[in-house]
Design a protein around this motif. Structure first.
Motif, PDB file in Angstrom:
ATOM      1  N   LYS A  29       0.844  -1.199   0.000  1.00 57.56           N
ATOM      2  CA  LYS A  29       0.000   0.000   0.000  1.00 57.56           C
ATOM      3  C   LYS A  29       0.878   1.247   0.000  1.00 57.56           C
ATOM      4  N   ILE A  30       1.419   1.561  -1.149  1.00 56.45           N
ATOM      5  CA  ILE A  30       2.292   2.726  -1.277  1.00 56.45           C
ATOM      6  C   ILE A  30       1.520   4.019  -1.033  1.00 56.45           C
ATOM      7  N   THR A  31       0.211   3.988  -1.194  1.00 60.46           N
ATOM      8  CA  THR A  31      -0.597   5.189  -0.972  1.00 60.46           C
ATOM      9  C   THR A  31      -0.615   5.604   0.495  1.00 60.46           C
ATOM     10  N   LEU A  32      -0.270   4.714   1.401  1.00 61.59           N
ATOM     11  CA  LEU A  32      -0.214   5.072   2.820  1.00 61.59           C
ATOM     12  C   LEU A  32       1.053   5.847   3.173  1.00 61.59           C
ATOM     13  N   ASN A  34       3.042   8.332   1.022  1.00 65.59           N
ATOM     14  CA  ASN A  34       3.062   9.734   0.629  1.00 65.59           C
ATOM     15  C   ASN A  34       2.621   9.816  -0.825  1.00 65.59           C
ATOM     16  N   GLY A  35       1.828  10.798  -1.161  1.00 70.88           N
ATOM     17  CA  GLY A  35       1.367  10.960  -2.527  1.00 70.88           C
ATOM     18  C   GLY A  35       2.499  11.178  -3.507  1.00 70.88           C
ATOM     19  N   ASN A  38       4.086   7.938  -4.248  1.00 72.43           N
ATOM     20  CA  ASN A  38       3.149   7.143  -5.037  1.00 72.43           C
ATOM     21  C   ASN A  38       3.307   7.451  -6.520  1.00 72.43           C
ATOM     22  N   ARG A  39       3.576   8.684  -6.857  1.00 75.48           N
ATOM     23  CA  ARG A  39       3.715   9.078  -8.259  1.00 75.48           C
ATOM     24  C   ARG A  39       5.111   8.807  -8.814  1.00 75.48           C
ATOM     25  N   THR A  50       8.043  -0.632  -0.864  1.00 74.15           N
ATOM     26  CA  THR A  50       7.082  -0.807   0.223  1.00 74.15           C
ATOM     27  C   THR A  50       7.614  -1.773   1.280  1.00 74.15           C
TER      28      THR A  50
END
Length: 110
Positions: A29-32, A34-35, A38-39, A50
Motif C-alpha cells: 500500500k504505497i498510498t499510505l 506519501n502521494g 506514489n507518483r 514498500t
C-alpha cells in the motif's frame, strides 16, 4: 498514574506503527506512505520500496512498544533501557528511510 497512561499510549502508538508497516509491506500500500512517492516510484520498484519502508515502520513501532512496556515496570533501570532501545530503533528507522529514499530516488533525493 500519568506515567502508566503515557506508557499505554506509547504501546498503542507502537502497535499502530507496526500495523501500518505490515500493511505497507505485505499489501504493498504505497498510498499510505506519501502521494509524492506514489507518483515517483516505478511500478517495478513498488515491491522493494514498500517492503523497506514497511520494515522501517515496524522497527519504529516495535521499539515504541518495548519503551511503553518497560515504562510500566516500577524499575528506573528498565525505563532507561527502554529509552535507549527506542532511541536506537529511531536511528535505525531513519537510516532505513533515508537509504530507501535515496535508492528509489524519491523524497528530497529525486
Amino acid at each position: 498514574m500519568i506515567s502508566s497512561t503515557f506508557s499505554f499510549i506509547v504501546i498503542l502508538m507502537g502497535f499502530l506503527f507496526s500495523l501500518i508497516g505490515l500493511i505497507i509491506w505485505k499489501k504493498q500500500k504505497i498510498t499510505l506512505i506519501n502521494g509524492y512517492n506514489n507518483r515517483n516510484v516505478k511500478k517495478e520498484d513498488v515491491k522493494g520500496y514498500t517492503e523497506s519502508i514497511g520494515k522501517a515502520y515496524i522497527i519504529m513501532g516495535t521499539t515504541m512498544m518495548i519503551l511503553g512496556i518497560l515504562g510500566l515496570l516500577n524499575n528506573e533501570n528498565y525505563k532507561v533501557v527502554g529509552a535507549i532501545v527506542y532511541m536506537v530503533g529511531v536511528v535505525i528507522s531513519i537510516i532505513k528511510f533515508v537509504k530507501t529514499q535515496k535508492k528509489y530516488r524519491t523524497g528530497i533525493w529525486s
